[in-house]
Design a protein around this motif. Sequence first.
Motif, PDB file in Angstrom:
ATOM      1  N   LEU A  30       0.789  -1.392   0.021  1.00  8.93           N
ATOM      2  CA  LEU A  30      -0.089   0.046   0.022  1.00  8.93           C
ATOM      3  C   LEU A  30       1.003   1.319  -0.072  1.00  8.93           C
ATOM      4  CD1 LEU A  30      -3.035   0.549   0.042  1.00  8.93           C
ATOM      5  CD2 LEU A  30      -3.008   0.539   2.588  1.00  8.93           C
ATOM      6  N   GLU A  31       1.957   0.964   0.735  1.00 10.78           N
ATOM      7  CA  GLU A  31       2.960   2.479   0.776  1.00 10.78           C
ATOM      8  C   GLU A  31       3.426   2.775  -0.869  1.00 10.78           C
ATOM      9  OE1 GLU A  31       4.983   2.016   5.144  1.00 10.78           O
ATOM     10  OE2 GLU A  31       5.824   0.900   3.412  1.00 10.78           O
ATOM     11  N   GLY A  32       3.434   1.678  -1.458  1.00 10.25           N
ATOM     12  CA  GLY A  32       4.138   1.872  -2.958  1.00 10.25           C
ATOM     13  C   GLY A  32       2.834   2.521  -3.849  1.00 10.25           C
ATOM     14  N   ILE A  33       1.765   2.221  -3.272  1.00 13.48           N
ATOM     15  CA  ILE A  33       0.482   2.733  -4.226  1.00 13.48           C
ATOM     16  C   ILE A  33       0.016   4.111  -3.866  1.00 13.48           C
ATOM     17  CG2 ILE A  33      -1.871   2.203  -4.933  1.00 13.48           C
ATOM     18  CD1 ILE A  33      -1.487  -0.662  -4.198  1.00 13.48           C
ATOM     19  N   VAL A  34      -0.087   4.621  -2.533  1.00 17.24           N
ATOM     20  CA  VAL A  34      -0.387   5.748  -2.164  1.00 17.24           C
ATOM     21  C   VAL A  34       0.720   6.231  -0.919  1.00 17.24           C
ATOM     22  CG1 VAL A  34      -3.061   5.503  -2.582  1.00 17.24           C
ATOM     23  CG2 VAL A  34      -2.221   4.373  -0.567  1.00 17.24           C
ATOM     24  N   PRO A  35       1.822   6.672  -1.382  1.00 18.66           N
ATOM     25  CA  PRO A  35       2.803   6.903  -0.283  1.00 18.66           C
ATOM     26  C   PRO A  35       2.441   8.458   0.258  1.00 18.66           C
ATOM     27  CG  PRO A  35       3.590   7.204  -2.485  1.00 18.66           C
ATOM     28  CD  PRO A  35       2.304   6.519  -2.885  1.00 18.66           C
ATOM     29  N   LEU A  36       2.739   8.727   1.420  1.00 16.92           N
ATOM     30  CA  LEU A  36       2.842   9.880   1.924  1.00 16.92           C
ATOM     31  C   LEU A  36       3.855  10.814   1.713  1.00 16.92           C
ATOM     32  CD1 LEU A  36       1.460  12.154   3.888  1.00 16.92           C
ATOM     33  CD2 LEU A  36       2.440  10.942   5.733  1.00 16.92           C
ATOM     34  N   HIS A 182       1.852   3.520  11.473  1.00 17.89           N
ATOM     35  CA  HIS A 182       3.325   3.795  11.002  1.00 17.89           C
ATOM     36  C   HIS A 182       3.518   3.774   9.459  1.00 17.89           C
ATOM     37  CE1 HIS A 182       4.175   2.999  15.345  1.00 17.89           C
ATOM     38  NE2 HIS A 182       5.238   3.716  15.104  1.00 17.89           N
ATOM     39  N   ALA A 183       2.693   3.057   8.897  1.00 15.10           N
ATOM     40  CA  ALA A 183       2.787   2.952   7.209  1.00 15.10           C
ATOM     41  C   ALA A 183       2.885   4.394   6.693  1.00 15.10           C
ATOM     42  CB  ALA A 183       1.580   2.126   6.897  1.00 15.10           C
ATOM     43  N   ASN A 184       3.638   4.332   5.867  1.00 10.37           N
ATOM     44  CA  ASN A 184       3.690   5.792   4.992  1.00 10.37           C
ATOM     45  C   ASN A 184       2.715   5.575   3.757  1.00 10.37           C
ATOM     46  OD1 ASN A 184       5.060   8.001   3.853  1.00 10.37           O
ATOM     47  ND2 ASN A 184       6.025   6.702   2.058  1.00 10.37           N
ATOM     48  N   ILE A 185       1.675   5.825   4.266  1.00  5.08           N
ATOM     49  CA  ILE A 185       0.376   5.957   3.420  1.00  5.08           C
ATOM     50  C   ILE A 185      -0.284   7.200   3.496  1.00  5.08           C
ATOM     51  CG2 ILE A 185       0.009   3.693   3.171  1.00  5.08           C
ATOM     52  CD1 ILE A 185      -2.166   3.610   5.445  1.00  5.08           C
ATOM     53  N   LYS A 186      -0.907   7.695   2.429  1.00  2.91           N
ATOM     54  CA  LYS A 186      -1.594   8.787   2.482  1.00  2.91           C
ATOM     55  C   LYS A 186      -3.058   8.943   2.286  1.00  2.91           C
ATOM     56  CE  LYS A 186      -1.341  13.577   0.016  1.00  2.91           C
ATOM     57  NZ  LYS A 186      -0.790  14.329  -0.966  1.00  2.91           N
TER      58      LYS A 186
END
Length: 281
Positions: A30-36, A182-186
Amino acid sequence: MEFVINYFETIPSLHRSLILVGGITFFWILEGIVPLFGFTYKKWKHALPNLFFTFTTIIVNFALAFLLLKTADFTVVEKFGIINWLPEMPLWLYVIVGLLLLDLIGAYLAHLVEHKVKLLWRVHLVHHTDHNVDTTTANRHHPLESMIRFVFTLFGVLIVGTPIGIVMLYQSLSLIATQFNHANIKMPRKLDEVLSWVIISPDMHKVHHHYKLPYTDSNYGNIFSIWDRLFGTFMKFDRDNIVYGVDTFPDEVENASIKGLLKQPFHKSRKPTTSETSEVL
């Protein structure tokens, strides 16, 4: 609900491992798809020390698991603990109250104390000196901290009086919750804000990882956000302006070294800097 508790009373180690690995894998993708943040770091290289500390945490928890089981069994046999002293209630409410109180004593209180006691803060530093917070940061804890957290968990189980089924359910939920926040998601800001009224959302927890006070000393919650709001430790900060790390330990190379991180708690205390403005709500 009875089925759920019965399952978690005897949850196989394989299933717990699948929750850990499945959560990291899902949020990693998910971090690769919608990164913050569009980090320029090498993701696998960054993950290695974090996964190392995840492994040491597993070892500590596995080695001491029998204490958790004995403590939970004691509270059931002796009818000891807060939820055993409350009036009889439906099972679903019993479980919710147990989860909330475990979150308060075993997680929120532990986290707060780690920030307020200098000796414990030096141990907890390892978690905060990650300059690229993502889902692998969730279990980046020095082995000493893993033991400290375990003591607080035991204390929480004893005081709350939770049977092992609720304890295992809480730990499983905690694992997913921390990987999520903690995930780098936006996420859409409005959705994140709505979630933050119930659980610790990604934007809410990222404030806690800002490199300067007073933001570092805020948003201590683990699963539920009620405790930060109730005890006045909830803060907001624009996610686009967050800078990860700790101002007193700025060396990004050392903070990515397993050897350096293992030695980190044994450094002398360093005086932090404080941001000039803050927003407390």
